[in-house]
Scaffold this active site. Structure first.
Site, PDB file in Angstrom:
ATOM      1  CB  ILE A 121      -0.911   0.000   1.249  1.00  0.00           C
ATOM      2  CG1 ILE A 121      -1.741  -1.283   1.287  1.00  0.00           C
ATOM      3  CG2 ILE A 121      -1.805   1.250   1.246  1.00  0.00           C
ATOM      4  CD1 ILE A 121      -2.416  -1.542   2.630  1.00  0.00           C
ATOM      5  N   PRO A 122       1.131   1.855  -1.156  1.00  0.00           N
ATOM      6  CG  PRO A 122       0.976   2.646  -3.349  1.00  0.00           C
ATOM      7  CD  PRO A 122       0.444   1.596  -2.413  1.00  0.00           C
ATOM      8  CB  CYS A 123       1.029   5.202   2.822  1.00  0.00           C
ATOM      9  SG  CYS A 123       2.480   4.609   3.686  1.00  0.00           S
ATOM     10  CG  HIS A 124       5.863   6.082  -1.025  1.00  0.00           C
ATOM     11  ND1 HIS A 124       5.422   4.773  -1.046  1.00  0.00           N
ATOM     12  CD2 HIS A 124       6.327   6.348  -2.272  1.00  0.00           C
ATOM     13  CE1 HIS A 124       5.632   4.268  -2.254  1.00  0.00           C
ATOM     14  NE2 HIS A 124       6.174   5.214  -3.019  1.00  0.00           N
TER      15      HIS A 124
END
Length: 140
Positions: free
Chosen positions: A56-59
């Site tokens: 989950i690429p929260c960046h």
């Protein structure tokens, strides 16, 4: 909040490499336009941070002005910036993503068709023309 978090994670997984979305944009996409802060809470508890397909690429989620999250839960703003730069995200300055060049447009990914929410209605991805952010945020 588990259902909300799952909806947030699903939307964040859609953000392609080299693009970013705002907390408010994700909130609107999950049908909770006034819940940007809760998007941040959900991402702070991200069970699978990273940039590979299973993550989950929260960046890739930033503030509306392109600012990086000072409290980025997975290493601080320096790590967030490095991860975004590795994906080709352009920066306007040391602390802000170039939103004009890098903001994700989910409608573009859908071939220009308006996005539909869970009940089939069109989902706004940006404020309407003439939207007054100062009034909305109580900064009068």
């Amino acid at each position: 909040m588990a259902e909300f978090s799952d909806q947030v994670f699903d939307q964040v997984r859609r953000i392609p490499r080299g693009k970013v979305a705002t907390y408010g944009q994700i909130a609107r996409l999950v049908g909770r336009p006034r819940s940007a802060r809760y998007v941040g809470f959900a991402l702070h508890a991200n069970p699978a941070p990273g940039s590979d397909a299973a993550s989950i690429p929260c960046h890739r989620v930033v503030f509306k002005d392109g600012g990086l999250c000072r409290g980025f839960a997975f290493g601080g703003p320096e790590v967030q910036r490095a991860m975004l730069e590795e994906e080709g995200v352009a920066f306007a300055d040391e602390e802000h993503v170039d939103m004009g060049a890098c903001q994700w447009d989910p409608a573009e990914a859908a071939g220009g068709a308006p996005l539909a929410g869970a009940s089939g209605e069109a989902v706004p991805t940006a404020p309407p023309p003439g939207f007054d952010w100062s009034r909305e945020l109580g900064e009068l």
